[in-house]
Design a protein around this motif. Structure first.
Motif, PDB file in Angstrom:
ATOM      1  N   HIS A  94      -7.975  -0.359  -5.212  1.00  0.00           N
ATOM      2  CA  HIS A  94      -9.328   0.139  -5.099  1.00  0.00           C
ATOM      3  C   HIS A  94      -9.853   0.476  -6.478  1.00  0.00           C
ATOM      4  CE1 HIS A  94     -12.628   2.587  -3.442  1.00  0.00           C
ATOM      5  NE2 HIS A  94     -12.170   3.644  -4.246  1.00  0.00           N
ATOM      6  N   ALA A  95      -9.009   1.022  -7.318  1.00  0.00           N
ATOM      7  CA  ALA A  95      -9.446   1.396  -8.786  1.00  0.00           C
ATOM      8  C   ALA A  95      -9.869   0.144  -9.589  1.00  0.00           C
ATOM      9  CB  ALA A  95      -8.332   1.982  -9.608  1.00  0.00           C
ATOM     10  N   ASP A  96      -9.277  -0.958  -9.304  1.00  0.00           N
ATOM     11  CA  ASP A  96      -9.517  -2.318 -10.123  1.00  0.00           C
ATOM     12  C   ASP A  96     -10.825  -2.822  -9.482  1.00  0.00           C
ATOM     13  OD1 ASP A  96      -7.019  -2.325 -11.438  1.00  0.00           O
ATOM     14  OD2 ASP A  96      -6.070  -3.766 -10.058  1.00  0.00           O
ATOM     15  N   ARG A  97     -11.061  -2.938  -8.257  1.00  0.00           N
ATOM     16  CA  ARG A  97     -12.345  -3.350  -7.784  1.00  0.00           C
ATOM     17  C   ARG A  97     -13.516  -2.369  -8.267  1.00  0.00           C
ATOM     18  NH1 ARG A  97      -9.300  -3.363  -2.646  1.00  0.00           N
ATOM     19  NH2 ARG A  97      -8.468  -5.411  -2.243  1.00  0.00           N
ATOM     20  N   MET A  98     -13.290  -1.044  -8.139  1.00  0.00           N
ATOM     21  CA  MET A  98     -14.521  -0.140  -8.711  1.00  0.00           C
ATOM     22  C   MET A  98     -14.756  -0.501 -10.155  1.00  0.00           C
ATOM     23  SD  MET A  98     -15.657   1.522  -6.022  1.00  0.00           S
ATOM     24  CE  MET A  98     -16.763   2.717  -6.871  1.00  0.00           C
ATOM     25  N   ASP A  99     -13.576  -0.748 -10.994  1.00  0.00           N
ATOM     26  CA  ASP A  99     -13.753  -0.948 -12.282  1.00  0.00           C
ATOM     27  C   ASP A  99     -14.506  -2.513 -12.477  1.00  0.00           C
ATOM     28  OD1 ASP A  99     -13.302  -0.549 -15.348  1.00  0.00           O
ATOM     29  OD2 ASP A  99     -12.041  -2.227 -15.006  1.00  0.00           O
ATOM     30  N   ARG A 100     -14.162  -3.365 -11.615  1.00  0.00           N
ATOM     31  CA  ARG A 100     -15.051  -4.652 -11.831  1.00  0.00           C
ATOM     32  C   ARG A 100     -16.536  -4.371 -11.319  1.00  0.00           C
ATOM     33  NH1 ARG A 100     -10.467  -6.565  -8.773  1.00  0.00           N
ATOM     34  NH2 ARG A 100      -8.952  -7.417 -10.431  1.00  0.00           N
ATOM     35  N   TYR A 101     -16.672  -3.589 -10.522  1.00  0.00           N
ATOM     36  CA  TYR A 101     -17.954  -3.534  -9.891  1.00  0.00           C
ATOM     37  C   TYR A 101     -18.843  -2.547 -11.121  1.00  0.00           C
ATOM     38  CZ  TYR A 101     -21.974  -1.519  -7.221  1.00  0.00           C
ATOM     39  OH  TYR A 101     -23.174  -0.901  -6.784  1.00  0.00           O
TER      40      TYR A 101
ATOM     41  N   GLN B  54      10.222   5.262   2.978  1.00  0.00           N
ATOM     42  CA  GLN B  54       9.245   6.113   2.326  1.00  0.00           C
ATOM     43  C   GLN B  54       8.708   5.563   1.169  1.00  0.00           C
ATOM     44  OE1 GLN B  54      11.592   9.864   2.089  1.00  0.00           O
ATOM     45  NE2 GLN B  54      10.821  10.526   4.068  1.00  0.00           N
ATOM     46  N   GLU B  55       9.764   4.737   0.531  1.00  0.00           N
ATOM     47  CA  GLU B  55       9.502   4.252  -0.691  1.00  0.00           C
ATOM     48  C   GLU B  55       8.414   3.006  -0.613  1.00  0.00           C
ATOM     49  OE1 GLU B  55       9.543   3.344  -4.843  1.00  0.00           O
ATOM     50  OE2 GLU B  55      10.184   4.938  -3.689  1.00  0.00           O
ATOM     51  N   ARG B  56       8.581   2.434   0.585  1.00  0.00           N
ATOM     52  CA  ARG B  56       7.668   1.198   0.891  1.00  0.00           C
ATOM     53  C   ARG B  56       6.300   1.923   1.139  1.00  0.00           C
ATOM     54  NH1 ARG B  56       5.155  -0.982   4.969  1.00  0.00           N
ATOM     55  NH2 ARG B  56       5.641   0.815   6.482  1.00  0.00           N
ATOM     56  N   LEU B  57       6.248   3.215   1.845  1.00  0.00           N
ATOM     57  CA  LEU B  57       4.834   3.511   2.165  1.00  0.00           C
ATOM     58  C   LEU B  57       4.343   4.129   0.819  1.00  0.00           C
ATOM     59  CD1 LEU B  57       5.774   5.479   5.212  1.00  0.00           C
ATOM     60  CD2 LEU B  57       4.364   3.436   5.063  1.00  0.00           C
ATOM     61  N   ARG B  58       5.179   4.571  -0.345  1.00  0.00           N
ATOM     62  CA  ARG B  58       4.531   5.152  -1.435  1.00  0.00           C
ATOM     63  C   ARG B  58       4.072   3.947  -2.221  1.00  0.00           C
ATOM     64  NH1 ARG B  58       9.059   8.732  -1.227  1.00  0.00           N
ATOM     65  NH2 ARG B  58      10.174   7.377  -2.849  1.00  0.00           N
ATOM     66  N   THR B  59       4.917   2.839  -2.285  1.00  0.00           N
ATOM     67  CA  THR B  59       4.530   1.912  -3.111  1.00  0.00           C
ATOM     68  C   THR B  59       3.092   1.199  -2.485  1.00  0.00           C
ATOM     69  OG1 THR B  59       6.664   1.291  -3.516  1.00  0.00           O
ATOM     70  CG2 THR B  59       5.172  -0.670  -3.733  1.00  0.00           C
ATOM     71  N   ALA B  60       3.033   1.100  -1.063  1.00  0.00           N
ATOM     72  CA  ALA B  60       1.740   0.576  -0.612  1.00  0.00           C
ATOM     73  C   ALA B  60       0.321   1.504  -0.794  1.00  0.00           C
ATOM     74  CB  ALA B  60       1.872   0.393   0.865  1.00  0.00           C
ATOM     75  N   ASP B  61       0.678   3.014  -0.728  1.00  0.00           N
ATOM     76  CA  ASP B  61      -0.280   3.567  -1.305  1.00  0.00           C
ATOM     77  C   ASP B  61      -0.711   3.562  -2.613  1.00  0.00           C
ATOM     78  OD1 ASP B  61      -0.296   4.761   1.155  1.00  0.00           O
ATOM     79  OD2 ASP B  61       0.991   6.537   0.987  1.00  0.00           O
ATOM     80  N   GLU B  62       0.335   3.302  -3.489  1.00  0.00           N
ATOM     81  CA  GLU B  62       0.075   3.342  -4.959  1.00  0.00           C
ATOM     82  C   GLU B  62      -0.716   1.846  -5.190  1.00  0.00           C
ATOM     83  OE1 GLU B  62       3.571   3.710  -7.134  1.00  0.00           O
ATOM     84  OE2 GLU B  62       3.778   5.795  -6.681  1.00  0.00           O
ATOM     85  N   VAL B  63      -0.180   0.837  -4.571  1.00  0.00           N
ATOM     86  CA  VAL B  63      -0.895  -0.582  -4.668  1.00  0.00           C
ATOM     87  C   VAL B  63      -2.328  -0.464  -4.172  1.00  0.00           C
ATOM     88  CG1 VAL B  63      -0.647  -3.020  -4.007  1.00  0.00           C
ATOM     89  CG2 VAL B  63       1.286  -1.954  -4.589  1.00  0.00           C
ATOM     90  N   ALA B  64      -2.485   0.169  -3.262  1.00  0.00           N
ATOM     91  CA  ALA B  64      -3.894   0.242  -2.366  1.00  0.00           C
ATOM     92  C   ALA B  64      -4.796   0.915  -3.287  1.00  0.00           C
ATOM     93  CB  ALA B  64      -3.750   0.801  -1.291  1.00  0.00           C
ATOM     94  N   ASP B  65      -4.314   2.099  -3.926  1.00  0.00           N
ATOM     95  CA  ASP B  65      -5.129   2.951  -4.929  1.00  0.00           C
ATOM     96  C   ASP B  65      -5.394   2.068  -6.171  1.00  0.00           C
ATOM     97  OD1 ASP B  65      -4.940   4.952  -3.115  1.00  0.00           O
ATOM     98  OD2 ASP B  65      -3.191   5.893  -3.965  1.00  0.00           O
ATOM     99  N   GLN B  66      -4.546   1.401  -6.692  1.00  0.00           N
ATOM    100  CA  GLN B  66      -4.742   0.387  -7.737  1.00  0.00           C
ATOM    101  C   GLN B  66      -5.551  -0.647  -7.565  1.00  0.00           C
ATOM    102  OE1 GLN B  66      -3.236   1.123 -10.951  1.00  0.00           O
ATOM    103  NE2 GLN B  66      -4.653  -0.293 -11.564  1.00  0.00           N
TER     104      GLN B  66
END
Length: 369
Positions: free
Chosen positions: A206-213, A192-204
């Protein structure tokens, strides 16, 4: 932390509860059941003092284990010498009893010792407990046989042993199952912790890519659209200068996601390498200890330097000075006359000065005190 380490931690927490429950059971058995039998059978002992010593030793072992559990540690290597002590008091408790009363009601110790053995090997599994318990009863029955008499028939003795052992084995089995459950719980928790971490990393990410765009959409997108439509002439010096600036800015943005000890220096070095490819000679000087600068502030802090590095044609001197909560970035270069962005915000202030062909730009970031 590995799954095994996490399982051990969870198992230790569960096992501590098991130990405390078993300690309570053993003390209740010793003082509630065995002590009255000892007092009632005083006349059958060769030495009442020896029987009292056996009881004191059993209580002492239980208290010793309780102290270790209270300190947050489980039974360790010292279980083995304590098992040797239990073997000795088992023999003492049997040989100091009248042969005709062995295995009878006055022979309280042979049942009680099994509980303390269980306490010492609770975390070792059912197999260890059964082996040690068999050895204990084997010695007791051998001594009883050597005496030639017994206070109980073989069938009655076996019946008593089986009833007592059934409770003890049930506890040992439950403890073993508890460790398996703890391992399963650890696997589930880590997954569960691995999945939560993966989701948070993916969200971060995505947010970084949108910020750069978003950072490029106001400058690079119109430039590319103009070149694609023919509205902008690639031969125009201002267009080439704008393309050079955007190229350096893209290089800086691509470096923002890198995991490095000094992100600010890493981003500047990427811009410097591109400027050097275009013919500029950049000398970088660092002074002081720089505090970590947030990504948004780094972008504003380097914006003017990026514009200068992109268009500089000769020598460029780049200086970074750090203090406890501030960073000052200055650029002195021979750069063509063009507009250098003056960026303010996120704690960043920028100033630009020109003297002939030389351009001096200073950007300062002030962090929280």
């Amino acid at each position: 932390m590995s799954v095994r380490d996490t399982a051990d931690i969870i198992a230790t927490r569960f096992m501590r509860g098991m130990y405390w429950a078993l300690i309570g059971i053993i003390l209740s058995v010793l003082f509630g059941l065995e002590l009255p039998r000892l007092l009632a059978g005083r006349r059958f002992y060769h030495s009442v003092g020896a029987q009292v010593v056996v009881l004191v030793v059993l209580v002492g072992v239980v208290v010793w284990v309780a102290v270790w559990i209270w300190r947050g540690r489980l039974v360790g290597w010292w279980r083995w010498p304590l098992l040797g002590v239990l073997a000795a008091v088992s023999v003492i408790g049997t040989v100091t009893l009248t042969p005709g009363e062995r295995l009878g009601n006055p022979h309280w110790s042979y049942e009680a010792i099994g509980w303390v053995v269980l306490l010492l090997v609770l975390d070792r599994g059912v197999g260890w407990f059964l082996a040690l318990l068999t050895a204990h009863y084997g010695v007791v029955f051998a001594l009883v046989a050597a005496g030639g008499q017994a206070g109980e028939t073989p069938a009655g003795a076996v019946n008593v042993v089986m009833i007592t052992t059934a409770f003890q084995v049930a506890i040992a089995v439950f403890a073993s199952l508890l460790r398996r459950v703890s391992s399963s719980v650890a696997h589930t928790a880590l997954e569960q912790e691995r999945l939560r971490t993966a989701d948070e990393v993916a969200d971060q990410l995505h947010a970084d890519r949108m910020d750069r765009y978003a950072a490029l959409s106001d400058t690079a997108a119109p430039l590319l659209s103009g070149l694609a439509s023919g509205a902008l002439d690639p031969g125009d010096k201002s267009v080439r200068r704008a393309c050079a600036v955007e190229a350096v800015r893209m290089r800086r943005l691509l470096c923002e996601g890198a995991v490095v000890p000094d992100p600010l220096l890493h981003e500047l070095q990427a811009c410097i390498s591109l400027a050097e490819r275009n013919g500029a000679m950049v000398h970088l000087s660092e002074r002081g200890e720089r505090p970590p600068v947030p990504a948004g502030a780094r972008r504003r802090l380097t914006e003017a330097a990026v514009a200068v590095l992109a268009t500089a044609t000769g020598a460029v001197r780049l200086t970074m000075v750090g203090t406890d909560n501030a960073v000052v970035l200055s650029v002195v270069a021979e750069a063509p006359q063009h507009e250098v962005p003056v960026v303010d915000g996120d704690g960043v202030t920028t100033s630009v000065m020109r003297s002939g062909d030389r351009l001096w730009v200073e950007a300062a970031w002030q962090g929280m005190p």
